[in-house]
Scaffold this active site. Structure first.
Site, mmCIF file in Angstrom:
data_model
loop_
_atom_site.group_PDB
_atom_site.id
_atom_site.type_symbol
_atom_site.label_atom_id
_atom_site.label_comp_id
_atom_site.label_asym_id
_atom_site.label_seq_id
_atom_site.Cartn_x
_atom_site.Cartn_y
_atom_site.Cartn_z
ATOM 1 N N GLU A 85 1.746 -0.787 -2.525
ATOM 2 C CA GLU A 85 3.184 -0.491 -2.480
ATOM 3 C C GLU A 85 3.939 -1.302 -3.533
ATOM 4 O O GLU A 85 3.402 -2.246 -4.112
ATOM 5 C CB GLU A 85 3.731 -0.809 -1.096
ATOM 6 N N LYS A 106 4.618 -6.776 11.231
ATOM 7 C CA LYS A 106 5.443 -7.936 10.903
ATOM 8 C C LYS A 106 5.957 -8.572 12.190
ATOM 9 O O LYS A 106 6.504 -7.899 13.058
ATOM 10 C CB LYS A 106 6.605 -7.537 9.999
#
Length: 305
Positions: free
Chosen positions: A26, A160
């Site tokens: 990414e 996360k």
């Protein structure tokens, strides 16, 4: 049809055409994840690690409305320095492309673009998920719905830890996304190896993961897979320290009214400041670790034809 919007780096194009292992990366981590020049250094190091393992890296971004599957060194530098680069998820992609804007791809958009190019393995830091308090805000990352629909395996260090990990795993279960953990039964929590939540299954080798991927898609089961690869114990954060930093950052975000796609960059930046940069160091090391594992999986998957 989509080919007219896409540029594939020659190195990547050759690898795909010859059936070599390719790993998607990414660009949000470059443009929105860390400061210059460390962002570009990290991006180049990740690509080098993947090459050292015998695979070909394909960092994905959008420059002047062109979807770039594989970035040159100059383009990596551009993504790291330029200030007008938007954070692009699925909803933003047609606008950014049609208006010839610059964009950094999130997990969701990187999956979309990887699938366009025929890339089946994608390495990132951590995926998005269900935000804390989502029962009131409905703040759920588009990463999760993309995982339900796009045939790409995502190697990450877990969800996360600023998110609600339990609800994220429940959401993925509802969407039929296999959640796997590498050489452990517990799903990792990004900055730390342990989250208190179990993965659906344990994966003990890259070949094992490649076999699960092939079986899933051979069976016509749409969507991706998540492999949680825990940060090495000596490189992770102390659980008490990181949890305290997260609590402080979440409180600040609420007080300042930070919402939507600005939430994650704000929280990660504040956590970095609160921990004196230790969280960023841990973040970089876990990405390197994921790159090694992801490249090995891509190599094994390429052998399966």
């Amino acid at each position: 049809m989509f080919e007219k919007y896409v540029d594939v780096l020659p190195e990547v194009e050759e690898a795909l055409a010859s059936g070599k292992a390719v790993v998607a990366l990414e660009s949000t981590i470059i443009s929105h994840g860390m400061p210059y020049p460390r962002n570009v250094e990290t991006a180049k190091n990740v690509e080098d690690i993947i090459r050292e393992e015998g695979a070909v890296p394909a960092t994905i971004g959008i420059i002047g409305g062109r979807i770039k599957i594989g970035l040159t060194g100059d383009e990596l530098e551009f993504m790291g320095r330029q200030e007008d680069i938007l954070k692009v998820s699925r909803r933003d992609l047609p606008v950014v492309v049609s208006k010839k804007m610059n964009g950094a791809t999130t997990v969701a958009t990187t999956m979309i673009c990887a699938a366009m190019g025929g890339i089946k393995v994608f390495v990132t830091g951590g995926i998005g998920g269900v935000h804390k308090g989502a029962q009131e805000t409905f703040d759920i990352s588009a990463d999760l719905t993309e995982l339900a629909n796009t045939d790409v395996a995502v190697v990450c260090a877990g969800v996360k830890s600023i998110l609600d990990i339990g609800l994220t795993l429940e959401y993925l279960e509802t969407q039929g996304v296999p959640v796997l953990a590498y050489k452990t039964g517990e799903f990792p929590a990004f900055y730390t190896a342990k989250s208190g939540f179990m993965a659906d299954y344990r994966i003990d080798s890259p070949a094992d993961m490649a076999g699960v991927m092939k079986a899933k898609w051979d069976l016509g089961l749409k969507g991706g897979l998540v492999l949680g690869n825990p940060v090495p114990e000596d490189l992770g954060m102390d659980e008490a320290v990181i949890n305290e930093a997260i609590s402080k950052a979440l409180k600040e975000a609420e007080e300042l009214g930070v919402k939507g796609k600005e939430t994650t960059p704000f929280l990660l930046s504040r956590i970095k400041d609160i921990t004196g940069g230790d969280s960023l160091d841990s973040n970089i090391e876990l990405v390197y670790n994921n790159a090694r594992v992801g490249a090995r999986i891509a190599l094994e998957f390429a052998k399966l034809g």
